[in-house]
Write an enzyme that holds these catalytic residues in place. Structure first.
Site, PDB file in Angstrom:
ATOM      1  N   LYS A 188       1.221  -0.988  -0.417  1.00  0.00           N
ATOM      2  CA  LYS A 188       0.158   0.316  -0.128  1.00  0.00           C
ATOM      3  C   LYS A 188       0.689   1.313  -0.115  1.00  0.00           C
ATOM      4  O   LYS A 188       2.330   1.293  -0.063  1.00  0.00           O
ATOM      5  CB  LYS A 188      -1.144   0.154   1.447  1.00  0.00           C
TER       6      LYS A 188
HETATM    7  C1  PLP Z   1      -4.964  -4.740   0.598  1.00  0.00           C
HETATM    8  C2  PLP Z   1      -6.019  -5.198   0.681  1.00  0.00           C
HETATM    9  C3  PLP Z   1      -7.144  -5.665   1.388  1.00  0.00           C
HETATM   10  C4  PLP Z   1      -6.503  -5.378   2.890  1.00  0.00           C
HETATM   11  O1  PLP Z   1      -5.737  -5.273   3.378  1.00  0.00           O
HETATM   12  P1  PLP Z   1      -5.009  -6.720   4.514  1.00  0.00           P
HETATM   13  O2  PLP Z   1      -3.915  -5.138   5.033  1.00  0.00           O
HETATM   14  O3  PLP Z   1      -3.910  -7.028   3.759  1.00  0.00           O
HETATM   15  O4  PLP Z   1      -5.686  -7.208   4.845  1.00  0.00           O
HETATM   16  C5  PLP Z   1      -8.514  -4.930   1.432  1.00  0.00           C
HETATM   17  N1  PLP Z   1      -9.668  -4.263   0.706  1.00  0.00           N
HETATM   18  C6  PLP Z   1      -8.663  -4.206  -0.944  1.00  0.00           C
HETATM   19  C7  PLP Z   1      -9.799  -2.907  -1.933  1.00  0.00           C
HETATM   20  C8  PLP Z   1      -6.673  -4.100  -1.181  1.00  0.00           C
HETATM   21  O5  PLP Z   1      -6.684  -3.704  -1.919  1.00  0.00           O
END
Ligand code: PLP
Length: 367
Positions: A188
């Site tokens: 992210k």
């Molecule tokens: C990354 C992501 C998640 C999950 O997040 P985590 O922190 O990896 O559990 C959920 N929804 C979307 C759209 C994502 O891109």
């Protein structure tokens, strides 16, 4: 240019993060969440303009807690996009709610509102709107807010990919729903290794979220429980990193926009590569997502040229974990043609130019 493999994505931490952790470790803290975590929450609340921010251990559990705090129960139906990270449906599947898959718009990969309307039944209790790659749906967020309120549904925003992205009315993405959720996993825009955050302007929801993540404790540190809760807390070490990452967010937002613009500049005119509708005034492209012809061969060719790419999310209804029938032409075509190009914030202009040159070479377009 040097011959280092260009990874599709890679988190970026620096000396500041290291220093912050070392300073904290010299303080004899408990490592469990405390002042640093509060500061990180405040920074996110301030950045997004939300009244409350509650951090948790990841961006999947954050969605689970959001749905629970919004009153979603087992057997309730929750509308989710058929193109998203699997975490979106899994987050409600976790407590027995039923994710209902709806196709997305071809230009933005966000939920198609007309298809959402036809999927609503008397069991539907919520819509989880995913702002895919920071984008918002074409008919506008107000159309979703109205649809949710007209049908008495909770609008929850999975804004995991959208820190640094806004609606055209100036609200940060995640602010339109009753709760907005973010993720700080490694790929992210900013990362704490693992981590998630929830934002809301609703005092009661914020209070529920804090109890849900801390065993349902009625007060900090006591053992009096009048509601069910779990343990999805954060740690100070993650907060140390998160605070330093937040300080770098604005520069990253600018760089991500430049990266997409540079790719678009080089690749317009290559008919085999198609970009989505990214409003760079308001939104920040987290990844460079494109539809390409002859995807597998391109991916292999790029790999042999030292370039990492990643296939975009397959249609969720076709995943073995769910296997539900349904016609979802847009998410199906993403499953066949969608590709993420190198998107790390530390990509240099030279590297982008090299990647674009190789793509043109593959399609035999003259440079
Ligand atoms: C990354 C992501 C998640 C999950 O997040 P985590 O922190 O990896 O559990 C959920 N929804 C979307 C759209 C994502 O891109």
């Amino acid at each position: 240019m040097n011959n280092e493999f260009i990874m599709q994505m890679r988190p970026l931490f620096g000396e500041e993060e290291k220093k912050a952790i070392c300073e904290y470790m010299d303080e004899d803290g408990f490592i469990t969440e405390f002042k640093r975590t509060e500061k990180f929450e405040q920074m996110i609340a301030e950045y997004t303009g939300a009244k409350h921010c509650v951090v948790v251990n990841n961006g999947t559990i954050s969605l689970t807690l959001a749905a629970m705090a919004a009153g979603i129960k087992s057997d309730d139906e929750v509308i989710v996009p058929n193109y998203t990270m699997i975490a979106t449906p899994n987050s409600v599947k976790m407590f027995g709610a039923v994710p209902v898959f709806v196709d997305v718009e071809p230009d933005t990969l966000c939920l198609d509102i007309e298809k959402v309307k036809s999927a609503i039944t008397e069991k539907t209790k919520a819509i989880i709107l995913v702002s895919a790659n920071g984008r918002y749906p074409k008919p506008g967020i107000n159309a979703f807010e109205k649809l949710a309120s007209d049908n008495n549904l909770a609008l929850i925003e999975d804004a995991a990919q959208s820190l640094g992205s806004y609606y055209p009315d100036g609200r940060h993405i995640g602010k339109a729903g009753v709760i907005g959720s973010f993720s700080f996993s490694a790929p992210k825009i900013i990362s704490t290794g693992q981590g998630g955050a929830l934002i809301t302007d609703n005092d009661e929801i914020a209070y529920k979220l804090r109890r849900l993540k801390d065993f349902g404790r009625s007060g900090g540190g006591n053992d009096i429980h009048d509601s069910i809760g779990f343990n999805f807390k954060f740690t100070e070490l993650q907060a140390c990193i998160g605070i330093e990452q937040m300080k770098k967010l604005q520069l990253r937002v600018e760089r991500k926009k430049e990266i997409l613009s540079r790719y678009q500049h080089h690749l317009t005119g290559v008919d085999e590569v198609n970009f989505f509708d990214q409003d760079l005034e308001c939104t920040t492209p987290w990844f460079i997502d494109v539809l390409v012809e002859n995807r597998d061969a391109l991916q292999l060719f790029l790999k042999e040229s030292g370039i990492g790419t990643r296939v975009m999310y397959p249609p969720i209804n076709e995943q073995e974990a769910y296997r539900v029938s349904g016609e979802h032409p847009v998410s199906q075509s993403i499953g066949q043609k969608g590709l993420w190009l190198p998107s790390a914030v530390q990509l240099t202009d030279e590297q982008i130019d090299y990647v674009c040159g190789k793509i043109k070479e593959f399609y035999e377009v003259s440079n």
